[in-house]
Design an enzyme around this catalytic site. Structure first.
Site, PDB file in Angstrom:
ATOM      1  N   GLY A   1      10.277  16.455 -11.972  1.00 48.75           N
ATOM      2  CA  GLY A   1      10.944  15.356 -11.280  1.00 48.75           C
ATOM      3  C   GLY A   1      11.975  15.761 -10.244  1.00 48.75           C
ATOM      4  O   GLY A   1      12.857  14.968  -9.905  1.00 48.75           O
TER       5      GLY A   1
ATOM      6  N   ARG B   1      -2.841  14.887 -11.628  1.00 46.78           N
ATOM      7  CA  ARG B   1      -4.229  14.410 -11.691  1.00 46.78           C
ATOM      8  C   ARG B   1      -4.542  13.648 -10.402  1.00 46.78           C
ATOM      9  O   ARG B   1      -3.694  13.506  -9.531  1.00 46.78           O
ATOM     10  CB  ARG B   1      -4.436  13.530 -12.923  1.00 46.78           C
ATOM     11  CG  ARG B   1      -4.358  14.370 -14.193  1.00 46.78           C
ATOM     12  CD  ARG B   1      -4.847  13.607 -15.412  1.00 46.78           C
ATOM     13  NE  ARG B   1      -3.982  12.481 -15.714  1.00 46.78           N
ATOM     14  CZ  ARG B   1      -4.253  11.604 -16.686  1.00 46.78           C
ATOM     15  NH1 ARG B   1      -5.352  11.706 -17.417  1.00 46.78           N
ATOM     16  NH2 ARG B   1      -3.423  10.611 -16.930  1.00 46.78           N
TER      17      ARG B   1
ATOM     18  N   LEU C   1      -5.127  10.430  -8.505  1.00 47.04           N
ATOM     19  CA  LEU C   1      -4.913   8.980  -8.586  1.00 47.04           C
ATOM     20  C   LEU C   1      -5.904   8.283  -7.663  1.00 47.04           C
ATOM     21  O   LEU C   1      -6.048   8.664  -6.495  1.00 47.04           O
ATOM     22  CB  LEU C   1      -3.482   8.634  -8.141  1.00 47.04           C
ATOM     23  CG  LEU C   1      -3.141   7.144  -8.219  1.00 47.04           C
ATOM     24  CD1 LEU C   1      -2.792   6.757  -9.653  1.00 47.04           C
ATOM     25  CD2 LEU C   1      -1.994   6.784  -7.290  1.00 47.04           C
TER      26      LEU C   1
ATOM     27  N   ASN D   1       1.465  11.658  -0.685  1.00 47.08           N
ATOM     28  CA  ASN D   1       1.593  12.836  -1.533  1.00 47.08           C
ATOM     29  C   ASN D   1       2.311  13.919  -0.732  1.00 47.08           C
ATOM     30  O   ASN D   1       2.278  13.911   0.499  1.00 47.08           O
ATOM     31  CB  ASN D   1       0.202  13.329  -1.945  1.00 47.08           C
ATOM     32  CG  ASN D   1       0.265  14.522  -2.885  1.00 47.08           C
ATOM     33  OD1 ASN D   1       1.113  14.598  -3.783  1.00 47.08           O
ATOM     34  ND2 ASN D   1      -0.624  15.489  -2.685  1.00 47.08           N
TER      35      ASN D   1
ATOM     36  N   HIS E   1       2.614  18.240  -0.593  1.00 51.32           N
ATOM     37  CA  HIS E   1       1.998  19.470  -1.084  1.00 51.32           C
ATOM     38  C   HIS E   1       2.734  20.666  -0.478  1.00 51.32           C
ATOM     39  O   HIS E   1       3.052  20.642   0.718  1.00 51.32           O
ATOM     40  CB  HIS E   1       0.514  19.490  -0.697  1.00 51.32           C
ATOM     41  CG  HIS E   1      -0.202  20.668  -1.265  1.00 51.32           C
ATOM     42  ND1 HIS E   1      -0.576  20.741  -2.590  1.00 51.32           N
ATOM     43  CD2 HIS E   1      -0.584  21.839  -0.700  1.00 51.32           C
ATOM     44  CE1 HIS E   1      -1.158  21.893  -2.801  1.00 51.32           C
ATOM     45  NE2 HIS E   1      -1.180  22.595  -1.680  1.00 51.32           N
TER      46      HIS E   1
ATOM     47  N   ASP F   1      -5.207  16.577  -2.490  1.00 52.48           N
ATOM     48  CA  ASP F   1      -4.511  17.144  -1.320  1.00 52.48           C
ATOM     49  C   ASP F   1      -5.255  16.875  -0.016  1.00 52.48           C
ATOM     50  O   ASP F   1      -5.362  17.731   0.861  1.00 52.48           O
ATOM     51  CB  ASP F   1      -4.304  18.661  -1.505  1.00 52.48           C
ATOM     52  CG  ASP F   1      -3.502  18.958  -2.757  1.00 52.48           C
ATOM     53  OD1 ASP F   1      -2.596  18.164  -3.072  1.00 52.48           O
ATOM     54  OD2 ASP F   1      -3.791  19.959  -3.425  1.00 52.48           O
TER      55      ASP F   1
ATOM     56  N   GLU G   1      10.676  20.499   1.671  1.00 53.66           N
ATOM     57  CA  GLU G   1      10.113  19.280   1.070  1.00 53.66           C
ATOM     58  C   GLU G   1      11.167  18.187   0.925  1.00 53.66           C
ATOM     59  O   GLU G   1      10.882  17.008   1.107  1.00 53.66           O
ATOM     60  CB  GLU G   1       9.555  19.576  -0.327  1.00 53.66           C
ATOM     61  CG  GLU G   1       8.294  20.386  -0.333  1.00 53.66           C
ATOM     62  CD  GLU G   1       7.702  20.485  -1.727  1.00 53.66           C
ATOM     63  OE1 GLU G   1       7.769  19.500  -2.492  1.00 53.66           O
ATOM     64  OE2 GLU G   1       7.171  21.544  -2.063  1.00 53.66           O
TER      65      GLU G   1
HETATM   66  C1  GRF Z   1       6.298  20.220  -5.317  1.00 56.37           C
HETATM   67  O1  GRF Z   1       5.918  21.544  -5.109  1.00 56.37           O
HETATM   68  C2  GRF Z   1       5.378  19.298  -4.602  1.00 56.37           C
HETATM   69  O2  GRF Z   1       4.925  19.816  -3.400  1.00 56.37           O
HETATM   70  C3  GRF Z   1       4.277  19.152  -5.591  1.00 56.37           C
HETATM   71  O3  GRF Z   1       4.951  19.069  -6.824  1.00 56.37           O
HETATM   72  C4  GRF Z   1       6.139  19.827  -6.749  1.00 56.37           C
HETATM   73  C5  GRF Z   1       7.330  19.023  -7.162  1.00 56.37           C
HETATM   74  O4  GRF Z   1       7.274  18.692  -8.478  1.00 56.37           O
HETATM   75  N1  GRF Z   1       3.421  18.048  -5.260  1.00 56.37           N
HETATM   76  P1  GRF Z   1       8.575  18.042  -9.156  1.00 56.37           P
HETATM   77  O5  GRF Z   1       9.091  16.978  -8.255  1.00 56.37           O
HETATM   78  O6  GRF Z   1       9.566  19.142  -9.360  1.00 56.37           O
HETATM   79  O7  GRF Z   1       8.074  17.493 -10.474  1.00 56.37           O
END
Ligand code: GRF
Length: 204
Positions: A12, A90, A92, A104, A106, A147, A176
């Site tokens: 999270g 997973r 969605l 999303n 990535h 992705d 990110e």
């Molecule tokens: C990040 O690397 C993101 O790019 C990928 O999940 C990671 C983040 O997970 N989709 P979280 O927010 O720490 O659970």
């Protein structure tokens, strides 16, 4: 205020970033719902601590088709405008009528180093292994493949020969934290148009 749902499976950090940005008035959306497919993960606690409604639909009890049906119901019930996948592991299915409303993020420059099984440190390991000199992150609209889907924005950084999976993961995650809220804000401002399966960012 636009209402967003965050869907997660794990730690999270992305949710925490959205909540923090929202708290500081830097996110043009309210996190109105968190949906998790794992029990007891840190992401669930972050939602609870922030007082955001949390729906836990554990994998053991929710096969993916049932999970997808339930998400489609919940987005209607909670009046959600945008769904953000945030470390959801997973696939969605985009709820009907929600095309162009599920995003999303990535941790690579898609279409490189994405797809089923390429998540977390595996992405950065593959990047380092390949010898590419640039990496980064991609925010995109989700479609029916892992992705995949129209790219909204990307942020890049140089890959050094001294990088490890860990250092690269840390540096990409910093990008990110800027990229995802920026994409959400563009969406909230109505600046994102999908044309010929590509996103046109209207900055006028
Ligand atoms: C990040 O690397 C993101 O790019 C990928 O999940 C990671 C983040 O997970 N989709 P979280 O927010 O720490 O659970």
């Amino acid at each position: 205020m636009m209402r967003m749902a965050v869907v997660l499976s794990g730690t999270g950090r992305t949710l925490a970033n959205f909540l923090q940005k929202s708290h500081h008035g830097q996110l043009l959306a309210e996190v109105a719902l968190v949906i998790s497919d794992m029990e007891g993960v840190r992401g669930n606690h972050i939602a609870e601590e922030a007082g955001v409604p949390l729906q836990v639909l554990p994998r053991e009890r929710y096969p993916i088709w049932l999970f997808n049906d339930k998400v489609a119901e919940l987005v209607k019930e909670y009046g959600i405008d945008l769904v953000c996948l945030a470390g959801f592991l997973r696939l969605l299915v985009v709820p009907s009528g929600f095309t162009g409303r599920v995003m999303n993020i990535h941790p690579s420059l898609l279409p490189a180093f994405g797809g089923k099984g390429l998540y977390g440190s595996r992405v950065h390991a593959a990047v380092i292994d390949s010898g590419v000199k640039v990496s980064g992150c991609t925010v995109h609209f989700a479609d029916a493949m892992y992705d995949h889907g129209p790219i909204i924005l990307q942020k890049t950084l140089p890959v050094s020969h001294e990088d490890t999976e860990r250092t690269l993961a840390e540096r990409v995650f910093v990008l990110e934290q800027e990229a995802y809220p920026e994409a959400v804000n563009l969406f909230a401002r109505g600046r994102l148009l999908i044309k010929d399966h590509k996103v046109v960012v209207d900055v006028s």
